[in-house]
Write a protein that holds these residues in place. Sequence first.
Motif, PDB file in Angstrom:
ATOM      1  N   LEU A  33       1.114  -1.294   0.010  1.00  0.00           N
ATOM      2  CA  LEU A  33      -0.320  -0.046   0.053  1.00  0.00           C
ATOM      3  C   LEU A  33       1.082   1.297  -0.320  1.00  0.00           C
ATOM      4  O   LEU A  33       0.195   2.259  -0.697  1.00  0.00           O
ATOM      5  CB  LEU A  33      -1.358  -0.171   1.320  1.00  0.00           C
ATOM      6  N   LEU A  34       1.986   1.284   0.525  1.00  0.00           N
ATOM      7  CA  LEU A  34       2.761   2.160   0.946  1.00  0.00           C
ATOM      8  C   LEU A  34       3.618   2.431  -0.559  1.00  0.00           C
ATOM      9  O   LEU A  34       3.963   3.719  -1.046  1.00  0.00           O
ATOM     10  CB  LEU A  34       4.038   1.970   2.131  1.00  0.00           C
ATOM     11  N   ARG A  35       3.453   1.163  -1.069  1.00  0.00           N
ATOM     12  CA  ARG A  35       4.765   1.817  -1.957  1.00  0.00           C
ATOM     13  C   ARG A  35       3.605   1.739  -3.586  1.00  0.00           C
ATOM     14  O   ARG A  35       4.122   2.419  -4.491  1.00  0.00           O
ATOM     15  CB  ARG A  35       5.051   0.340  -2.934  1.00  0.00           C
ATOM     16  N   THR A  36       2.061   1.625  -3.238  1.00  0.00           N
ATOM     17  CA  THR A  36       1.819   1.836  -4.616  1.00  0.00           C
ATOM     18  C   THR A  36       1.331   3.401  -4.224  1.00  0.00           C
ATOM     19  O   THR A  36       0.928   4.222  -5.328  1.00  0.00           O
ATOM     20  CB  THR A  36       0.030   1.406  -4.414  1.00  0.00           C
ATOM     21  N   ARG A  37       1.407   3.948  -3.064  1.00  0.00           N
ATOM     22  CA  ARG A  37       0.467   5.767  -2.910  1.00  0.00           C
ATOM     23  C   ARG A  37       2.436   6.732  -3.011  1.00  0.00           C
ATOM     24  O   ARG A  37       2.065   7.094  -3.944  1.00  0.00           O
ATOM     25  CB  ARG A  37       0.643   5.721  -1.133  1.00  0.00           C
ATOM     26  N   PHE A  42       4.363   9.985  -7.378  1.00  0.00           N
ATOM     27  CA  PHE A  42       5.725  10.395  -7.982  1.00  0.00           C
ATOM     28  C   PHE A  42       4.871  10.780  -9.958  1.00  0.00           C
ATOM     29  O   PHE A  42       4.729  11.779 -10.151  1.00  0.00           O
ATOM     30  CB  PHE A  42       6.370   8.604  -8.103  1.00  0.00           C
ATOM     31  N   LEU A  43       3.561  10.121  -9.870  1.00  0.00           N
ATOM     32  CA  LEU A  43       3.422  10.187 -11.798  1.00  0.00           C
ATOM     33  C   LEU A  43       2.315  11.148 -11.531  1.00  0.00           C
ATOM     34  O   LEU A  43       2.546  12.301 -12.383  1.00  0.00           O
ATOM     35  CB  LEU A  43       1.891   8.942 -11.642  1.00  0.00           C
ATOM     36  N   TRP A  44       1.463  11.213 -10.213  1.00  0.00           N
ATOM     37  CA  TRP A  44       1.059  12.741 -10.084  1.00  0.00           C
ATOM     38  C   TRP A  44       2.149  13.973 -10.187  1.00  0.00           C
ATOM     39  O   TRP A  44       1.530  14.760 -10.760  1.00  0.00           O
ATOM     40  CB  TRP A  44       0.892  13.336  -8.684  1.00  0.00           C
ATOM     41  N   ASN A  45       3.154  14.216  -9.589  1.00  0.00           N
ATOM     42  CA  ASN A  45       4.257  15.079  -9.882  1.00  0.00           C
ATOM     43  C   ASN A  45       4.950  15.320 -11.233  1.00  0.00           C
ATOM     44  O   ASN A  45       5.033  16.033 -11.503  1.00  0.00           O
ATOM     45  CB  ASN A  45       5.564  15.115  -8.795  1.00  0.00           C
ATOM     46  N   LEU A  46       4.484  14.180 -11.383  1.00  0.00           N
ATOM     47  CA  LEU A  46       5.078  14.072 -13.149  1.00  0.00           C
ATOM     48  C   LEU A  46       4.423  14.581 -14.021  1.00  0.00           C
ATOM     49  O   LEU A  46       4.926  15.569 -14.922  1.00  0.00           O
ATOM     50  CB  LEU A  46       5.388  12.554 -14.014  1.00  0.00           C
TER      51      LEU A  46
END
Length: 68
Positions: A33-37, A42-46
């Motif tokens: 769950l932490l990795r998914t978050r 990361f994708l949001w910031n990209l």
Amino acid sequence: MMIASPAGLPVLGPVERKVTYRLYPSKTVREELLRTRWVHCFLWNLALEERRRAWKEEKRSIGFAEQC
């Protein structure tokens, strides 16, 4: 507006209730769950960086469909 039922009684609209779920994940699930978050962040910031660059350099807005 209240609507009358066939018996003549008022019929109320749908009731909305708040539901809270608690998770008690195992260590493995918690790590996933932490990795998914982290990946989501990361994708949001990209995506945000791409939109800012397009506006700064080209004065062009990028929509959701274009980014997909």
